[in-house]
Design a protein around this motif. Structure first.
Motif, PDB file in Angstrom:
ATOM      1  N   GLN A   7      15.996  -5.685   5.409  1.00 51.15           N
ATOM      2  CA  GLN A   7      16.999  -6.522   6.080  1.00 51.15           C
ATOM      3  C   GLN A   7      17.131  -7.872   5.386  1.00 51.15           C
ATOM      4  O   GLN A   7      18.227  -8.402   5.239  1.00 51.15           O
ATOM      5  CB  GLN A   7      16.598  -6.724   7.545  1.00 51.15           C
ATOM      6  CG  GLN A   7      16.735  -5.460   8.405  1.00 51.15           C
ATOM      7  CD  GLN A   7      16.361  -5.714   9.837  1.00 51.15           C
ATOM      8  OE1 GLN A   7      15.777  -6.746  10.178  1.00 51.15           O
ATOM      9  NE2 GLN A   7      16.654  -4.751  10.696  1.00 51.15           N
ATOM     10  N   ALA A   8      15.998  -8.444   4.929  1.00 51.91           N
ATOM     11  CA  ALA A   8      16.052  -9.733   4.229  1.00 51.91           C
ATOM     12  C   ALA A   8      16.831  -9.621   2.920  1.00 51.91           C
ATOM     13  O   ALA A   8      17.588 -10.507   2.550  1.00 51.91           O
ATOM     14  CB  ALA A   8      14.638 -10.247   3.966  1.00 51.91           C
ATOM     15  N   LYS A   9      16.640  -8.485   2.197  1.00 50.97           N
ATOM     16  CA  LYS A   9      17.391  -8.275   0.956  1.00 50.97           C
ATOM     17  C   LYS A   9      18.895  -8.201   1.219  1.00 50.97           C
ATOM     18  O   LYS A   9      19.701  -8.745   0.466  1.00 50.97           O
ATOM     19  CB  LYS A   9      16.914  -6.999   0.277  1.00 50.97           C
ATOM     20  CG  LYS A   9      15.501  -7.105  -0.308  1.00 50.97           C
ATOM     21  CD  LYS A   9      15.085  -5.808  -0.982  1.00 50.97           C
ATOM     22  CE  LYS A   9      13.672  -5.898  -1.555  1.00 50.97           C
ATOM     23  NZ  LYS A   9      13.248  -4.622  -2.184  1.00 50.97           N
ATOM     24  N   ASP A  10      19.281  -7.490   2.320  1.00 51.22           N
ATOM     25  CA  ASP A  10      20.711  -7.395   2.656  1.00 51.22           C
ATOM     26  C   ASP A  10      21.280  -8.771   2.962  1.00 51.22           C
ATOM     27  O   ASP A  10      22.399  -9.105   2.561  1.00 51.22           O
ATOM     28  CB  ASP A  10      20.894  -6.457   3.860  1.00 51.22           C
ATOM     29  CG  ASP A  10      20.522  -5.020   3.518  1.00 51.22           C
ATOM     30  OD1 ASP A  10      20.544  -4.689   2.308  1.00 51.22           O
ATOM     31  OD2 ASP A  10      20.221  -4.240   4.432  1.00 51.22           O
ATOM     32  N   ILE A  11      20.511  -9.617   3.694  1.00 48.73           N
ATOM     33  CA  ILE A  11      20.999 -10.955   4.030  1.00 48.73           C
ATOM     34  C   ILE A  11      21.174 -11.791   2.770  1.00 48.73           C
ATOM     35  O   ILE A  11      22.154 -12.526   2.600  1.00 48.73           O
ATOM     36  CB  ILE A  11      20.025 -11.633   5.009  1.00 48.73           C
ATOM     37  CG1 ILE A  11      20.043 -10.876   6.364  1.00 48.73           C
ATOM     38  CG2 ILE A  11      20.383 -13.095   5.217  1.00 48.73           C
ATOM     39  CD1 ILE A  11      19.008 -11.372   7.338  1.00 48.73           C
ATOM     40  N   ILE A  12      20.233 -11.680   1.812  1.00 45.47           N
ATOM     41  CA  ILE A  12      20.333 -12.444   0.565  1.00 45.47           C
ATOM     42  C   ILE A  12      21.562 -12.017  -0.235  1.00 45.47           C
ATOM     43  O   ILE A  12      22.290 -12.841  -0.807  1.00 45.47           O
ATOM     44  CB  ILE A  12      19.043 -12.256  -0.256  1.00 45.47           C
ATOM     45  CG1 ILE A  12      17.865 -12.949   0.458  1.00 45.47           C
ATOM     46  CG2 ILE A  12      19.202 -12.828  -1.665  1.00 45.47           C
ATOM     47  CD1 ILE A  12      16.533 -12.693  -0.174  1.00 45.47           C
TER      48      ILE A  12
END
Length: 277
Positions: free
Chosen positions: A207-212
């Protein structure tokens, strides 16, 4: 009739619990018949489940969103959550296909209650991500030998090579410490970190990668718009100003009769008046 639920044992919610937390339950139908399901919880005011009931076709998978409402404050770190979820499922036969969705479960619970399959899933509260990562690093440091072998600084490439001095045959070989494992990989010797916690860590990292990626795309779009505005401001003004032209208009003054003509006319009029009057 068979279904698979992921996660199958527990649903983890990571602290802090003072905000809304969302998790996902995946229900997969591995049978040849469609299956009706229903999700119940022991704390209906604390959790919101969508959809809480439905139908899954043969070989299909349906995701159920579980949303935990925000708490006023975090419970103690040693608090054990007693909340549970119950997933009930039953096969939809040809006779049950004729029933309306609102009448399916009442009919099954009345006539074929023994055909209902149930799966319990308990809820757990995980510590904050930073706390868990620090704990894993501390346990890894404790497992490191007190006198690690020396590493050669020569001929280093993208892959680090470990060189050790030759040792006698009678003596045991030196132990090479294992390099720290990434966050998503299981750590050997860590007994109090469950497999479910590792799965949750992987999910949060994705999820953090998608937000970045979304932030990078938004940043590029803003830069393109800023460059477009700069180009518009620097374009020269092509419209040339034209001054209004004034056209001189000559007004001819009316010309009267000469004074001699006027005097002659006045004299003739006087003569006529004197002769005839």
């Amino acid at each position: 009739m068979s279904i698979e639920i992921d996660p199958s044992a527990q649903l983890a919610f990571r602290r802090p619990l003072t905000g809304v937390i969302k998790q996902t339950l995946s229900i997969r139908n591995t049978s040849q018949l469609p299956i009706a399901f229903k999700v119940k919880t022991t704390a209906p005011k604390q959790y919101c489940v969508r959809p809480n009931s439905g139908r899954v076709g043969p070989g299909q998978t349906l995701e159920v969103q579980v949303q935990m409402q925000a708490m006023k404050e975090d419970p103690p770190i040693d608090f054990k959550c007693k909340d549970k979820f119950l997933v009930q499922s039953v096969a939809i036969t040809a006779e049950r296909e004729q029933l309306a969705s609102a009448d399916l479960w009442p009919t099954v619970e009345r006539d074929a209650k023994d055909q209902i399959r149930e799966k319990k899933i308990r809820c757990v509260y995980l510590p904050p991500l930073e706390h868990e990562i620090g704990q894993i690093k501390e346990e890894e440091d404790e497992q490191q030998p007190q006198h690690p072998p020396s590493y050669s600084t020569s001929s280093f490439s993208s892959v680090t090579r470990v060189e050790t001095a030759p040792e006698p045959v009678d003596e045991p070989a030196a132990v090479v410490p294992s390099l720290p494992s990434p966050i998503g990989a299981p750590v050997a010797g860590v007994s109090n970190v469950s497999n479910e916690a590792v799965v949750v860590l992987k999910h949060e990292l994705e999820q953090a990668k998608d937000i970045i990626q979304n932030l990078r795309a938004s940043n590029e779009k803003l830069q393109q718009e800023a460059n477009s505005l700069r180009q518009r401001r620097t374009e020269p003004i092509s419209a040339a100003s034209t001054a209004p032209t004034m056209t001189a208009v000559q007004v001819k003054q009316p010309q009267g009769y000469p004074a001699s003509y006027v005097a002659a006319a006045a004299f003739i009029a006087f003569i006529f008046a004197w002769l005839f009057f």
